[in-house]
Design an enzyme around this catalytic site. Structure first.
Site, PDB file in Angstrom:
ATOM      1  N   CYS A  84      55.768  24.335   7.825  1.00 24.98           N
ATOM      2  CA  CYS A  84      56.423  24.889   6.638  1.00 24.98           C
ATOM      3  C   CYS A  84      55.570  26.047   6.134  1.00 24.98           C
ATOM      4  O   CYS A  84      54.471  26.275   6.633  1.00 24.98           O
ATOM      5  CB  CYS A  84      56.496  23.844   5.537  1.00 24.98           C
ATOM      6  N   ARG A 141      58.363  30.264   9.526  1.00 22.73           N
ATOM      7  CA  ARG A 141      57.672  28.983   9.695  1.00 22.73           C
ATOM      8  C   ARG A 141      58.602  27.782   9.558  1.00 22.73           C
ATOM      9  O   ARG A 141      58.229  26.655   9.849  1.00 22.73           O
ATOM     10  CB  ARG A 141      56.547  28.857   8.661  1.00 22.73           C
ATOM     11  N   TRP A 180      60.365  23.253   7.318  1.00 30.32           N
ATOM     12  CA  TRP A 180      60.813  22.820   8.642  1.00 30.32           C
ATOM     13  C   TRP A 180      60.720  21.302   8.603  1.00 30.32           C
ATOM     14  O   TRP A 180      59.631  20.742   8.514  1.00 30.32           O
ATOM     15  CB  TRP A 180      59.909  23.413   9.724  1.00 30.32           C
ATOM     16  N   ASN A 201      52.476  21.736   3.375  1.00 27.78           N
ATOM     17  CA  ASN A 201      52.677  21.986   4.803  1.00 27.78           C
ATOM     18  C   ASN A 201      51.809  20.977   5.543  1.00 27.78           C
ATOM     19  O   ASN A 201      50.609  20.912   5.303  1.00 27.78           O
ATOM     20  CB  ASN A 201      52.232  23.427   5.125  1.00 27.78           C
ATOM     21  N   GLY A 202      52.427  20.195   6.444  1.00 27.62           N
ATOM     22  CA  GLY A 202      51.644  19.187   7.180  1.00 27.62           C
ATOM     23  C   GLY A 202      52.367  17.850   7.183  1.00 27.62           C
ATOM     24  O   GLY A 202      53.556  17.786   6.884  1.00 27.62           O
ATOM     25  N   GLU A 212      58.791  31.880  31.670  1.00 29.19           N
ATOM     26  CA  GLU A 212      58.842  32.553  30.373  1.00 29.19           C
ATOM     27  C   GLU A 212      60.212  33.214  30.146  1.00 29.19           C
ATOM     28  O   GLU A 212      60.757  33.163  29.039  1.00 29.19           O
ATOM     29  CB  GLU A 212      57.696  33.583  30.281  1.00 29.19           C
ATOM     30  N   LYS A 242      62.649  32.296  27.052  1.00 31.00           N
ATOM     31  CA  LYS A 242      63.159  33.290  26.102  1.00 31.00           C
ATOM     32  C   LYS A 242      64.671  33.172  25.984  1.00 31.00           C
ATOM     33  O   LYS A 242      65.219  33.187  24.894  1.00 31.00           O
ATOM     34  CB  LYS A 242      62.819  34.729  26.525  1.00 31.00           C
ATOM     35  N   GLU A 273      65.758  29.828  24.082  1.00 28.75           N
ATOM     36  CA  GLU A 273      65.475  29.715  22.649  1.00 28.75           C
ATOM     37  C   GLU A 273      66.249  30.738  21.818  1.00 28.75           C
ATOM     38  O   GLU A 273      66.585  30.480  20.674  1.00 28.75           O
ATOM     39  CB  GLU A 273      63.970  29.803  22.358  1.00 28.75           C
ATOM     40  N   HIS A 304      64.099  22.456  47.294  1.00 26.77           N
ATOM     41  CA  HIS A 304      63.797  21.037  47.072  1.00 26.77           C
ATOM     42  C   HIS A 304      64.608  20.457  45.925  1.00 26.77           C
ATOM     43  O   HIS A 304      64.216  19.447  45.341  1.00 26.77           O
ATOM     44  CB  HIS A 304      62.289  20.873  46.827  1.00 26.77           C
ATOM     45  N   LYS A 311      57.912  29.022  13.966  1.00 25.75           N
ATOM     46  CA  LYS A 311      56.995  29.910  14.695  1.00 25.75           C
ATOM     47  C   LYS A 311      55.775  29.179  15.232  1.00 25.75           C
ATOM     48  O   LYS A 311      55.377  29.381  16.366  1.00 25.75           O
ATOM     49  CB  LYS A 311      56.557  31.047  13.766  1.00 25.75           C
TER      50      LYS A 311
END
Ligand code: M6R
Length: 609
Positions: free
Chosen positions: A2, A27, A74, A100-101, A482, A486, A489, A505, A604
């Site tokens: 957050c 965040r 969040w 936050n936490g 990567e 991208k 998301e 395989h 983030k």
């Protein structure tokens, strides 16, 4: 994760808090709220959803005062709703907290407080902080906070105000970041630098188990035991303009285009063509230790993990030291082995990712040597690791990592060359060839960025597909991962990255005309192998979009679409191959109407396990 903010000063409180929260919105954006004390009365506004909703509520029901706190959430404990939005109140509604936490022992504390008669209104862990402070409050807010923090388990950065001890903001930190901004007759609290930068460049980073008390006379610092502390002021050189969109539609696009500058800045002052030397002033590892390194372990999450995978190829190629790469979230649960001459590299843009910090701490506890590669000055990873290499990407606001990824690659390449030099692995002047190649990268990226409209056209053609496969080999295998990350998301399209040789395989079963394959195929040591993999896809009616070197005519006949990039030393190709994949994901996300800067469910940096 957050974002928390606080302000005490003469400016219009609601604008300062709202503008600050907008900069922290990356965040988390499940709900938002703020609280101010106005003429002795505590006023709170909270909403579900984004800051724009909060702005609307405040427009309809304005709020005023000269100090206050705000939050963007969040959700972890308690679903996203107005009721669960911060700030959270005590029973008397005179104490409010933004946090936050995670308070890991909140259920035990809640039970205790309920037994003492406290009344809870939310499903959150945070609410216990407000009640615990209430329980310990006599006359002075910081003393109540000091008593409360001793009982809190887990991690937290919180700010609290109370109408019973007015004109004061108390902040406590154990884990997530908390920064104090020192303006002229005004003071800020924030989870990161972005909301502070436009007002002052003088900041103080709170360390763990510290408390800051802001009032109109200034800021006092103390530890959780109540001992007064004197803290160092840091002056930040980042320009406030860096946290604006600067004419771009989204931060993500701006940050993709900033890569040449970010790479030049990460390189600046670190290589010398005159002396043939590399300067990494803050790594804090002795040449003696560097010469003895027998093994390297890289630990990171998400995009930073992909950078770590590329780093493995750089390091093994240049130093011949074996390298292992771990997900931070897996590291602490495996039976890891720390050798005497092992170096452990922690990669984190934010320097605050909970799993990465947990790995760093467990290594330190076992006396391992640690080096962090980090973008955020003063972040926990930079303070706790033995040494640091900063990536000078500047603030990255888009949730998707772009410029921080390529600057992480730059830091890894610089460190690989540095270590190779310490170990005398280069012939005379050989290192200069690498330096020249490094210096050319920003310009080569510029030439790829010029093709953005071509990539946008490709996105227009392919945005309605629902599955993509990304293939690469050797140093570009992590770029396949990567590229797929991208795309998923940003656009919510299912995408998988695979080492191309593994396709036979399993994933080859997926190939059909409805699933395009993005093949990364520069003319390197695995080029011929990539061509075979491309043929295997084509034989099964698959569509192939290739990323290839400009002069490559051979591949043109074999694929459906092609994005050309300039040629380079083969080891350096990841700096270039990733750029079209970032743009492709951005434009597809845009065409699908996704919120590219703030994709759903993401934040983030992930400061909880
Ligand atoms: O701040 P960190 O580099 O530790 O963050 C790690 C990941 O959460 C991050 O790289 C994430 O995967 C990216 N933002 C995705 O684009």
């Amino acid at each position: 994760m957050c974002g928390i903010i606080g302000y005490l000063g003469p400016k219009k409180i609601s604008s300062i808090l709202i503008e600050g929260l907008k900069k922290l919105e990356y965040r988390g954006y499940d709900s938002a709220g703020l609280a101010v004390v106005n003429k002795g009365k505590l006023e709170i506004r909270r909403v579900k959803g984004k800051i724009s909703n909060l702005e609307e509520i405040i427009r309809m029901s304005p709020i005023d005062g000269n100090y206050g706190i705000g939050h963007t959430r969040w959700a972890t404990h308690g679903r996203p709703s107005e009721e669960n939005a911060h700030p959270h109140r005590d029973c008397s509604e005179t104490i409010v907290v933004v946090h936050n936490g995670i308070i890991e022992n909140y259920l035990d504390l809640k039970k205790e407080l309920l037994e003492k008669g406290h009344i809870f209104r939310t499903e959150t862990d945070t609410e216990v902080i407000a009640h615990l402070i209430e329980e310990n409050f006599e006359k002075n807010l910081e003393i109540a906070v000091q008593k409360a923090v001793k009982k809190l388990g887990g991690v937290f950065a919180f700010a609290v105000i109370s109408s019973k001890d007015p004109e004061k903001i108390v902040t406590a930190k154990k884990g997530p970041p908390a920064i104090i901004g020192l303006g002229s007759d005004e003071y800020f609290v924030s989870s990161d630098l972005a909301p502070i930068l436009g007002h002052t460049k003088d900041v103080i980073f709170l360390d763990d188990e510290e408390i800051a008390v802001i009032d109109k006379n200034g800021v006092q610092f103390m530890n959780f035991q109540g001992k007064t502390l004197s803290k160092k002021i840091d002056t930040i050189t980042w320009d406030p303009i860096m946290v604006e969109k600067g004419g771009f539609k989204h931060f993500m696009l701006k940050e993709i285009f900033e890569q040449p500058r970010a790479l030049r800045e990460t390189l600046m002052g670190r290589i010398s063509l005159d002396t043939g030397k590399i300067y990494l002033d803050e790594i804090n590892l002795s040449p003696d230790f560097l010469r003895k390194i027998s093994r390297i372990n890289i630990i990171a999450c998400g995009t930073s993990y992909h950078a770590g995978l590329v780093g493995k190829y750089f390091l093994e190629n240049l130093t011949h030291i074996p390298v292992e790469v771990d997900y931070s979230s897996e590291y602490r649960y495996r039976d890891f082995i720390l050798e005497k001459n092992q170096l452990n590299i922690i990669i984190s843009q934010s320097g605050e990712t909970a799993d990465t910090l947990a790995a760093l701490r467990i290594i330190k506890k076992n006396k391992g040597k640690t080096l962090s590669i980090c973008n955020m000055k003063g972040s926990t990873a930079t303070r706790e690791a033995d040494g640091v290499i900063y990536t000078h990407a500047g603030p990255e606001i888009g949730v998707a990592s772009t410029k921080t990824f390529t600057t992480q690659l730059m830091a890894l390449m610089l460190f690989s060359l540095y270590l190779a030099q310490v170990k005398n692995r280069f012939k005379k002047n050989e290192i200069l060839t690498y330096f020249q190649e490094l210096q050319r990268i920003p310009h080569k990226i510029e030439s790829i960025l010029y093709q953005s409209s071509k990539i946008e056209n490709l996105a227009q053609k392919y945005f309605h597909y629902t599955d993509f496969l990304y293939l690469g080999r050797w140093v570009n295998f992590p770029i396949a991962l990567e590229g797929a990350l991208k795309l998923k998301e940003i656009s919510y399209i299912h995408a998988e990255g695979y080492p191309a040789g593994e396709m036979k395989h399993g994933p080859i079963a997926l190939i059909e005309e409805k699933m395009p394959t993005v093949a990364i195929a520069p003319k390197d040591r695995v080029y011929e192998k990539m061509l075979s993999n491309i043929s295997e896809v084509k034989t099964r009616n698959g569509i192939v979009l290739a990323v290839a070197w400009e002069e490559d005519k051979e591949i043109r006949e074999k694929v459906d679409e092609i994005i050309y990039i300039p040629s380079s030393h083969p080891l350096f190709t990841p700096f270039l191959t990733v750029i079209p994949l970032q743009l492709f994901a951005y434009y597809i996300g845009l065409k699908r109407g996704a919120d590219v800067d703030q994709p759903r469910n993401l934040a983030k940096s992930v400061t909880v396990e």
